[in-house]
Scaffold this motif. Structure first.
Motif, PDB file in Angstrom:
ATOM      1  N   ILE A   1     -14.050  23.530 -12.703  1.00 26.32           N
ATOM      2  CA  ILE A   1     -14.319  22.183 -12.184  1.00 26.32           C
ATOM      3  C   ILE A   1     -14.551  21.188 -13.312  1.00 26.32           C
ATOM      4  O   ILE A   1     -14.014  20.075 -13.297  1.00 26.32           O
ATOM      5  N   ASP A   2     -15.351  21.558 -14.322  1.00 20.11           N
ATOM      6  CA  ASP A   2     -15.614  20.639 -15.429  1.00 20.11           C
ATOM      7  C   ASP A   2     -14.328  20.238 -16.138  1.00 20.11           C
ATOM      8  O   ASP A   2     -14.153  19.074 -16.512  1.00 20.11           O
ATOM      9  N   GLN A   3     -13.421  21.166 -16.311  1.00 23.35           N
ATOM     10  CA  GLN A   3     -12.154  20.853 -16.962  1.00 23.35           C
ATOM     11  C   GLN A   3     -11.310  19.908 -16.102  1.00 23.35           C
ATOM     12  O   GLN A   3     -10.650  19.009 -16.618  1.00 23.35           O
ATOM     13  N   ARG A   4     -11.347  20.083 -14.795  1.00 23.99           N
ATOM     14  CA  ARG A   4     -10.603  19.168 -13.907  1.00 23.99           C
ATOM     15  C   ARG A   4     -11.090  17.731 -14.094  1.00 23.99           C
ATOM     16  O   ARG A   4     -10.286  16.803 -14.186  1.00 23.99           O
TER      17      ARG A   4
ATOM     18  N   THR B   1       0.870  -1.171   0.000  1.00 28.51           N
ATOM     19  CA  THR B   1       0.000   0.000   0.000  1.00 28.51           C
ATOM     20  C   THR B   1       0.903   1.216   0.000  1.00 28.51           C
ATOM     21  O   THR B   1       1.860   1.293   0.769  1.00 28.51           O
ATOM     22  N   VAL B   2       0.592   2.158  -0.890  1.00 31.70           N
ATOM     23  CA  VAL B   2       1.423   3.348  -1.044  1.00 31.70           C
ATOM     24  C   VAL B   2       0.564   4.582  -0.814  1.00 31.70           C
ATOM     25  O   VAL B   2      -0.516   4.713  -1.382  1.00 31.70           O
ATOM     26  N   PHE B   3       1.063   5.455   0.022  1.00 35.16           N
ATOM     27  CA  PHE B   3       0.403   6.719   0.313  1.00 35.16           C
ATOM     28  C   PHE B   3       1.206   7.812  -0.380  1.00 35.16           C
ATOM     29  O   PHE B   3       2.346   8.081   0.007  1.00 35.16           O
ATOM     30  N   MET B   4       0.627   8.402  -1.418  1.00 33.32           N
ATOM     31  CA  MET B   4       1.262   9.527  -2.105  1.00 33.32           C
ATOM     32  C   MET B   4       0.690  10.807  -1.519  1.00 33.32           C
ATOM     33  O   MET B   4      -0.507  11.068  -1.637  1.00 33.32           O
ATOM     34  N   LEU B   5       1.542  11.573  -0.894  1.00 34.79           N
ATOM     35  CA  LEU B   5       1.133  12.855  -0.341  1.00 34.79           C
ATOM     36  C   LEU B   5       1.379  13.906  -1.417  1.00 34.79           C
ATOM     37  O   LEU B   5       2.519  14.070  -1.879  1.00 34.79           O
ATOM     38  N   VAL B   6       0.314  14.567  -1.840  1.00 34.94           N
ATOM     39  CA  VAL B   6       0.414  15.486  -2.966  1.00 34.94           C
ATOM     40  C   VAL B   6      -0.153  16.854  -2.594  1.00 34.94           C
ATOM     41  O   VAL B   6      -0.947  16.980  -1.658  1.00 34.94           O
ATOM     42  N   LYS B   7       0.270  17.845  -3.358  1.00 33.27           N
ATOM     43  CA  LYS B   7      -0.223  19.211  -3.163  1.00 33.27           C
ATOM     44  C   LYS B   7      -0.660  19.751  -4.514  1.00 33.27           C
ATOM     45  O   LYS B   7       0.080  19.651  -5.496  1.00 33.27           O
ATOM     46  N   THR B   8      -1.870  20.308  -4.555  1.00 31.94           N
ATOM     47  CA  THR B   8      -2.371  20.858  -5.804  1.00 31.94           C
ATOM     48  C   THR B   8      -1.509  22.044  -6.229  1.00 31.94           C
ATOM     49  O   THR B   8      -1.030  22.818  -5.408  1.00 31.94           O
TER      50      THR B   8
ATOM     51  N   ASP C   1       3.716  16.207 -10.886  1.00 32.49           N
ATOM     52  CA  ASP C   1       4.522  17.417 -10.726  1.00 32.49           C
ATOM     53  C   ASP C   1       4.175  18.554 -11.682  1.00 32.49           C
ATOM     54  O   ASP C   1       4.997  19.443 -11.905  1.00 32.49           O
ATOM     55  N   ARG C   2       2.980  18.515 -12.266  1.00 32.21           N
ATOM     56  CA  ARG C   2       2.480  19.680 -13.003  1.00 32.21           C
ATOM     57  C   ARG C   2       1.153  20.132 -12.399  1.00 32.21           C
ATOM     58  O   ARG C   2       1.029  21.254 -11.938  1.00 32.21           O
ATOM     59  N   TYR C   3       0.168  19.224 -12.398  1.00 33.44           N
ATOM     60  CA  TYR C   3      -1.096  19.545 -11.743  1.00 33.44           C
ATOM     61  C   TYR C   3      -0.983  19.354 -10.235  1.00 33.44           C
ATOM     62  O   TYR C   3      -1.644  20.027  -9.472  1.00 33.44           O
TER      63      TYR C   3
ATOM     64  N   LEU D   1      -5.686  24.309  -9.852  1.00 33.63           N
ATOM     65  CA  LEU D   1      -6.673  25.132  -9.149  1.00 33.63           C
ATOM     66  C   LEU D   1      -7.267  26.205 -10.051  1.00 33.63           C
ATOM     67  O   LEU D   1      -8.386  26.661  -9.831  1.00 33.63           O
ATOM     68  N   GLY D   2      -6.543  26.603 -11.086  1.00 34.84           N
ATOM     69  CA  GLY D   2      -7.030  27.605 -12.013  1.00 34.84           C
ATOM     70  C   GLY D   2      -8.020  27.082 -13.038  1.00 34.84           C
ATOM     71  O   GLY D   2      -8.656  27.860 -13.754  1.00 34.84           O
TER      72      GLY D   2
END
Length: 122
Positions: free
Chosen positions: A31-34, A15-22, A95-97, A27-28
């Motif tokens: 919502i529909d595009q996301r 089991t792998v926990f990837m801690l990520v930051k937007t 590392d982009r989104y 964020l720009g």
């Protein structure tokens, strides 16, 4: 075998926990595009590895300033996880989104399995 049965019998080796930051680019987006980006880039990977890996999302931005989300991956083998990550790295989600802040890998109840004992249960 149906997907429900496969999920019931799914025994992850890791089991792998990837801690990520937007990132601001994510964020720009409206919502529909996301959701379109999720369907375009992430869904094909999840579908391709569905027999060997599962993914869950946890939103933590309400409680943390270091990371905004945790992506939890359960994989039947280390190789399946590694192949999945190679595919993920070829998308803008790596590392982009989202900034990949940390990756924590573990084996559930290894402390008990390694000694032939029953794991603690709550």
């Amino acid at each position: 075998m149906t997907s429900e049965i496969a999920k019931e019998n799914f025994e992850p080796a890791i089991t792998v926990f990837m801690l990520v930051k937007t990132m601001p680019e994510w964020l720009g987006m409206p919502i529909d595009q996301r959701f379109q980006e999720l369907a375009r880039h992430l869904q094909p990977i999840v579908t391709r590895y569905k027999d060997d890996a599962r993914m869950r999302f946890y939103d933590v931005e309400f409680y943390s300033t270091n990371v905004t989300d945790i992506w939890v991956w359960d994989a039947r083998s280390h190789e399946a996880y590694q192949l999945l990550v190679e595919a993920l790295r070829e998308t803008p989600f790596w590392d982009r989104y989202f900034q990949i802040v940390d990756i924590l890998a573990g084996v559930e109840n290894a402390y008990a399995k390694n000694y032939g004992r029953e794991p603690l249960a709550a």
